[in-house]
Design a protein around this motif. Structure first.
Motif, mmCIF file in Angstrom:
data_model
loop_
_atom_site.group_PDB
_atom_site.id
_atom_site.type_symbol
_atom_site.label_atom_id
_atom_site.label_comp_id
_atom_site.label_asym_id
_atom_site.label_seq_id
_atom_site.Cartn_x
_atom_site.Cartn_y
_atom_site.Cartn_z
ATOM 1 N N ASP A 245 0.858 -1.184 0.000
ATOM 2 C CA ASP A 245 0.000 0.000 0.000
ATOM 3 C C ASP A 245 0.897 1.238 0.000
ATOM 4 O OD1 ASP A 245 -1.852 1.950 0.302
ATOM 5 O OD2 ASP A 245 -2.591 1.285 2.273
ATOM 6 N N CYS A 246 0.968 1.897 -1.150
ATOM 7 C CA CYS A 246 1.809 3.097 -1.262
ATOM 8 C C CYS A 246 1.099 4.357 -0.788
ATOM 9 C CB CYS A 246 2.268 3.286 -2.707
ATOM 10 S SG CYS A 246 3.463 2.046 -3.251
ATOM 11 N N ALA A 247 -0.158 4.243 -0.349
ATOM 12 C CA ALA A 247 -0.912 5.415 0.094
ATOM 13 C C ALA A 247 -1.262 5.331 1.562
ATOM 14 C CB ALA A 247 -2.185 5.560 -0.740
ATOM 15 N N THR A 248 -0.562 4.475 2.312
ATOM 16 C CA THR A 248 -0.885 4.341 3.730
ATOM 17 C C THR A 248 -0.518 5.600 4.495
ATOM 18 O OG1 THR A 248 -0.490 3.023 5.715
ATOM 19 C CG2 THR A 248 1.358 3.284 4.206
ATOM 20 N N LEU A 249 -1.318 5.910 5.497
ATOM 21 C CA LEU A 249 -1.095 7.075 6.345
ATOM 22 C C LEU A 249 -0.603 6.683 7.730
ATOM 23 C CD1 LEU A 249 -4.271 9.182 5.435
ATOM 24 C CD2 LEU A 249 -1.954 9.362 4.481
ATOM 25 N N ASP A 250 -0.346 5.374 7.927
ATOM 26 C CA ASP A 250 0.117 4.924 9.236
ATOM 27 C C ASP A 250 1.534 5.423 9.483
ATOM 28 O OD1 ASP A 250 -2.252 3.647 9.436
ATOM 29 O OD2 ASP A 250 -1.466 1.635 9.015
ATOM 30 N N PRO A 251 1.801 6.004 10.649
ATOM 31 C CA PRO A 251 3.168 6.482 10.930
ATOM 32 C C PRO A 251 4.139 5.319 11.093
ATOM 33 C CG PRO A 251 1.774 6.652 12.894
ATOM 34 C CD PRO A 251 0.865 6.273 11.761
ATOM 35 N N GLY A 252 5.354 5.516 10.622
ATOM 36 C CA GLY A 252 6.376 4.487 10.753
ATOM 37 C C GLY A 252 6.314 3.401 9.710
ATOM 38 N N ARG A 253 5.429 3.561 8.729
ATOM 39 C CA ARG A 253 5.311 2.536 7.687
ATOM 40 C C ARG A 253 5.685 3.123 6.337
ATOM 41 N NH1 ARG A 253 -0.239 -0.466 7.265
ATOM 42 N NH2 ARG A 253 0.853 -1.038 5.323
#
Length: 483
Positions: A245-253
């Protein structure tokens, strides 16, 4: 709500064999009709078969007990009993059958593959089949055998060519839905996929299957999340595809850390099929990196940044969008090529051949050893003696004498003598314990007598009674010196 069950414990019981019939033909003007008891029917087997229309082990989850039909007893006028009805159980392709101790018994791959899970008991012989030169009119028949009972563990491992691996909500289900006719559940929250979804993909002249495995997270190989329960479905895959997932908003990922975390979980997972040379280990499978959600501008920029890093590892990288269907055509052709290469390199599995090795003359197929639980006792272990004992009517003296003849001809008495067995010692065969009487031996001609009686046993009783009478007279002082 539907359930997906991929591991169950099944209790299978084959049918019992029918008892043989002891009968004599009685008909007008036929004074010596002779024995005419028929044989009992065999018990029904329990068989597992791969069915393409079955995709889960759900039926076994709700019905874990399976039993074959019992054979019918024989009847007079040489009528054999009806065979017990066998039970055919349908299992999905890729089902592994394990014993209660974890031993792999069968790997059910391929439509129509069969495995006999439990053998039905043999039907007992009627007295018409027990006629011999010395035994013209047997007054007994053999009992039917009990069917085999087993506890089996059925474990489903999906048969797919390409396995999609990724974090929750990476777009694996969406990719399967656009590349095939499968319609998995798709939603905007993690762990939407609770069961593996299989889809068939057509790319040029190559057709392959694709499995969407529920999302993995760090620690999946140790039981976190849903990954441990479904990592087994990757074991048969020829190619593993990381869906990122290149659009993730999770921090640290980010894409690189996601793939590294997934690779660590794949390396930590201990495959139960690691001994199969044709499968190898998960770490050895070809890899493909799929950078998803390229329809989002920021995701496209991130995909361009990380592509060189994955290219250094020698992995093909594809930037796609499952929503706009961008980049899907090159991806499918690349996956088809990798699958074709794997199929070409895969070893050719020869059909299983049944080798029949006749038992050499002189091999009795049993062994005798001291009984560790009974002082001075002995154990007789072997398929034939245990089966013969289980088929004997012990309330019939003639049947007991017939059993003694069979055991003696097999060599059981000679083996007991060599081990120093004494008359009256305990001998255990199967579930039965006897007091050994070596004078009841084989080779004694059967005399004409009433049916159901063996003169050798009566002789033993007379000798025993005479000895008891003699001892009683001696105690009372009634014997003279000549006695």
């Amino acid at each position: 709500m539907s359930k997906f069950i991929d591991r169950v414990v099944v209790h299978v019981s084959a049918g019992k064999g029918g008892h043989g019939c002891s009968s004599v033909r009685r008909e007008k003007f036929m004074p010596l009709g002779g024995p005419d008891g028929g044989n009992g029917g065999n018990g029904g087997d329990v068989i597992l078969e791969v069915d393409p229309n079955v995709h889960t082990l759900l039926d076994f989850h709700f019905h874990p007990h399976a039993k074959g039909g019992n054979g019918k007893p024989g009847e007079g006028n040489n009528r054999n009993g009806k065979q017990g009805e066998g039970l055919l159980l349908k299992v999905p392709d890729g089902t592994m059958i394990l014993g209660s101790d974890g031993e792999l018994l069968a790997d059910m791959v391929g439509v129509g593959t069969r495995y006999t899970a439990a053998l039905g008991g043999r039907g007992g012989l009627g007295n018409a089949a027990l006629v011999s030169k010395a035994r013209k009119a047997p007054g007994f028949a053999l009992l039917g055998e009990a069917g085999q009972e087993r506890d089996l563990v059925l474990e489903l491992k999906s048969v797919a060519d390409v396995g999609l691996v990724g974090f929750p909500s990476a777009g694996k289900s969406s990719l399967v839905s656009v590349l095939s006719a499968a319609k998995p559940k798709i939603a905007d929250y993690p762990f939407t996929t609770l069961v593996p979804n299989l889809g068939v993909v057509q790319s040029g002249d190559t057709t392959f299957t694709m499995a969407d495995v529920p999302g993995l997270i760090p620690g999946a190989s140790e039981g976190r999340g849903l990954g441990l329960d479904f990592l087994r479905h990757l074991e048969r895959c020829a190619v593993l595809a990381h869906v990122v997932d290149c659009a993730t908003l999770d921090p640290g990922r980010d894409p690189i850390s996601d793939v590294d975390a997934l690779e660590a979980e794949l390396a930590s997972y201990k495959s139960e099929l690691k001994d199969d040379a044709s499968l190898g280990d998960l770490a050895d499978r070809p890899r493909v990196v799929i950078l998803n959600k390229a329809d989002i501008p920021d995701a496209q920029e991130l995909a361009d940044m990380v592509t060189p890093e994955f290219a250094k590892r020698g992995w093909p990288v594809f930037t796609i969008s499952a929503v706009s269907r961008e980049g899907l055509r090159p991806l499918t052709f690349a996956l088809a090529e990798l699958v074709s290469e794997y199929r070409a390199k895969a070893p050719v599995v020869e059909p299983t051949r049944t080798v029949i090795r006749p038992v050499a003359k002189g091999e009795s197929g049993f062994k005798v050893k001291p009984d560790p639980e009974v002082p001075g006792g002995f154990l007789v272990i072997g398929e034939r003696p245990e089966r013969w004992v289980a088929q004997t009517q012990f309330d019939n003296d003639e049947a007991v004498g017939y059993l003694a003849d069979r055991l003696a001809r097999l060599g059981v008495e000679d083996a007991l003598v060599k081990l120093g067995a004494q008359p009256g010692c305990s001998v255990t065969i199967g579930d039965y314990m006897f007091d050994w009487e070596p004078q009841v031996s084989a080779g004694v001609e059967t005399l004409l007598t009433r049916r159901g009686v063996d003169p050798r046993l009566e002789q033993n009783e007379r000798i025993g009674a005479s000895e008891r009478k003699h001892a009683s007279r001696a105690r009372r002082g009634l014997l003279d010196e000549n006695d």
